[in-house]
Design an enzyme around this catalytic site. Structure first.
Site, PDB file in Angstrom:
ATOM      1  N   HIS A 155      30.487   7.350  29.124  1.00 10.48           N
ATOM      2  CA  HIS A 155      30.686   8.820  29.235  1.00 10.48           C
ATOM      3  C   HIS A 155      31.747   9.151  30.373  1.00 10.48           C
ATOM      4  O   HIS A 155      31.978   8.640  31.183  1.00 10.48           O
ATOM      5  CB  HIS A 155      29.681   9.426  29.148  1.00 10.48           C
ATOM      6  CG  HIS A 155      28.582   9.450  30.539  1.00 10.48           C
ATOM      7  ND1 HIS A 155      29.223  10.262  31.579  1.00 10.48           N
ATOM      8  CD2 HIS A 155      27.694   8.747  30.710  1.00 10.48           C
ATOM      9  CE1 HIS A 155      28.212  10.042  32.289  1.00 10.48           C
ATOM     10  NE2 HIS A 155      27.341   9.351  31.717  1.00 10.48           N
ATOM     11  N   GLY A 173       0.719  -1.040   0.077  1.00 11.33           N
ATOM     12  CA  GLY A 173       0.084  -0.042  -0.228  1.00 11.33           C
ATOM     13  C   GLY A 173       0.786   1.103  -0.074  1.00 11.33           C
ATOM     14  O   GLY A 173       0.353   2.369  -0.215  1.00 11.33           O
ATOM     15  N   CYS A 207      24.539   4.712  33.108  1.00 15.08           N
ATOM     16  CA  CYS A 207      25.562   4.712  32.095  1.00 15.08           C
ATOM     17  C   CYS A 207      26.714   3.980  32.831  1.00 15.08           C
ATOM     18  O   CYS A 207      26.956   3.556  33.918  1.00 15.08           O
ATOM     19  CB  CYS A 207      25.804   6.274  31.759  1.00 15.08           C
ATOM     20  SG  CYS A 207      24.561   6.866  30.786  1.00 15.08           S
TER      21      CYS A 207
END
Length: 396
Positions: free
Chosen positions: A311, A211, A329
């Site tokens: 980090h 579609g 983290c």
């Protein structure tokens, strides 16, 4: 006088003929016949993502070319040898001639052609996304990630995979996996070999996906860099960084505290950013609440869509190597984070072990978090991936 006549017969011996039969002449080579079976001559509304099918007898080699408004276009055989794929997307609403040529054992060529017209430009389209940047150097764990832009109908997924081409030099075995109804990934059985060239083409421009249609083809070529791996051990609170099997550095880290644990699993570096603003409100924690924050964080390597990064965290240096205090983290010192940022490549494998939770399928590029046999299960109803929620990825 009586004469005796004795006849001696050799048991299985027959007299040799003084004549040798001439060899039968070799049959003439079978004539070469060729035909273009699809698209049929005079066909209209043909997809610009067409496959050319031919019938060739009398030889195992043939070539297929197209000519149209943009000049000649080469075609290459599909890996299953059942069809030919044009090397470039065809133009909408244009006339093309497909020609197949084959040469027989007698050196005489045979050709056949079919002229057809492509479809008009469709109204409902989506742009295909590709995670590779042309000319990039990537890590040995880099998957090919294709986002089709909209959900692909179950009965069109096989047709889509036929139009996704990944070629590696040197050649390596690989396979596809649907992480959601619109996202398909490709990875090799084993990590890519250093120095491998990977050429990717998404030949989906004009392809019917149920579609709606692919807007345009996409392609990229990348090179695999050194075999660099990051292994994080929650037990020791250390990250070991290796290149080609040799340890480069062991780094003290702090992972997610019990209320926000880091995810264990086999991940890869997805993204690099020298700085990012981490905002707890993006995952429902007000900035002004006890656990809220909004701060600029440096030397960031993304591991998950849910917001887990490696980090620099100068605020937790005293905890690194000793205890977990982060929001999920992998924290390390600014010195170590800067060094790692400049070393790391997108696609470097990252293994995190020993935490309280395991990464969810599709929360990041989790291609290596399953065996290859399971990975190749590309059936019509794959488990939806968490990547669908990536637009508002939380940052921890």
């Amino acid at each position: 006088m009586i004469l005796g006549l004795v006849l001696v017969l050799g048991g299985c011996t027959a007299p040799q003929s003084r004549y040798v039969a001439a060899p039968s002449p070799a049959p003439p080579p079978a004539p070469v016949t060729v035909a273009v079976t699809s698209p049929a001559a005079g066909a209209t509304g043909v997809s610009t993502a067409l496959e050319i099918r031919t019938a060739v007898t009398g030889t195992s080699t043939a070539t297929v070319t197209l000519t149209g408004p943009g000049g000649p276009i080469a075609a290459e055989p599909h890996p299953d040898r059942a069809s030919w794929i044009p090397a470039a997307q065809l133009a909408y609403g244009a006339a093309y001639t497909a020609t197949v040529t084959a040469t027989g054992a007698d050196g005489k060529p045979a050709t056949a052609s079919s002229t057809f017209t492509t479809m008009a430009e469709p109204g409902r389209t989506a742009w295909a996304g590709l995670n590779l940047a042309d000319g990039e150097t990537v890590g040995v764990g880099m998957p090919v990630v294709v986002d089709l832009g909209r959900d692909v109908a179950d009965d069109r997924r096989e047709a889509v995979l036929r139009r996704l081409s990944v070629r590696s030099d040197p050649a390596q075995v690989g396979g596809w996996h649907w992480f959601s109804a619109h996202e398909a990934h490709y990875r090799p059985r084993e990590p890519w070999r250093t120095g491998t060239r990977i050429d990717v083409r998404l030949g989906v421009g004009g392809l019917d996906m149920g579609g709606w249609y692919g807007e345009a083809d996409r392609s990229a070529s990348v090179t695999v860099g050194p075999d660099q791996r990051l292994v994080v051990d929650n037990g020791t609170k250390q990250m070991t960084v290796t290149r080609d099997g040799a340890v480069l550095r062991t780094i003290p880290v702090s992972l997610g505290k019990p209320s926000t644990p880091s995810s264990s699993g086999n991940l890869v570096v997805m993204e690099k950013a020298q700085s990012m603003v981490f905002d707890s409100s993006t995952f429902g924690v007000p900035v002004n609440s006890p656990d809220g924050y909004r701060t600029t964080v440096y030397w960031d390597l993304r591991l998950t869509w849910g917001g887990e990064f490696v980090h620099a965290a100068p605020w937790s240096v005293g905890d690194q190597g000793e205890r977990n205090v982060s929001h999920g983290c992998v924290n390390m010192s600014t010195e170590n984070a800067t060094w790692l940022f400049h070393l790391a490549q997108r696609g470097d494998p990252v293994t995190v072990a020993g935490t309280e939770v395991h990464v969810g399928t599709g929360d990041g590029w989790t291609d290596w978090d399953m065996g290859f046999d399971q990975y190749q299960q590309v059936g019509p109803s794959p488990r939806p991936g968490l990547a669908d929620a990536a637009q508002e990825a939380r940052q921890r």
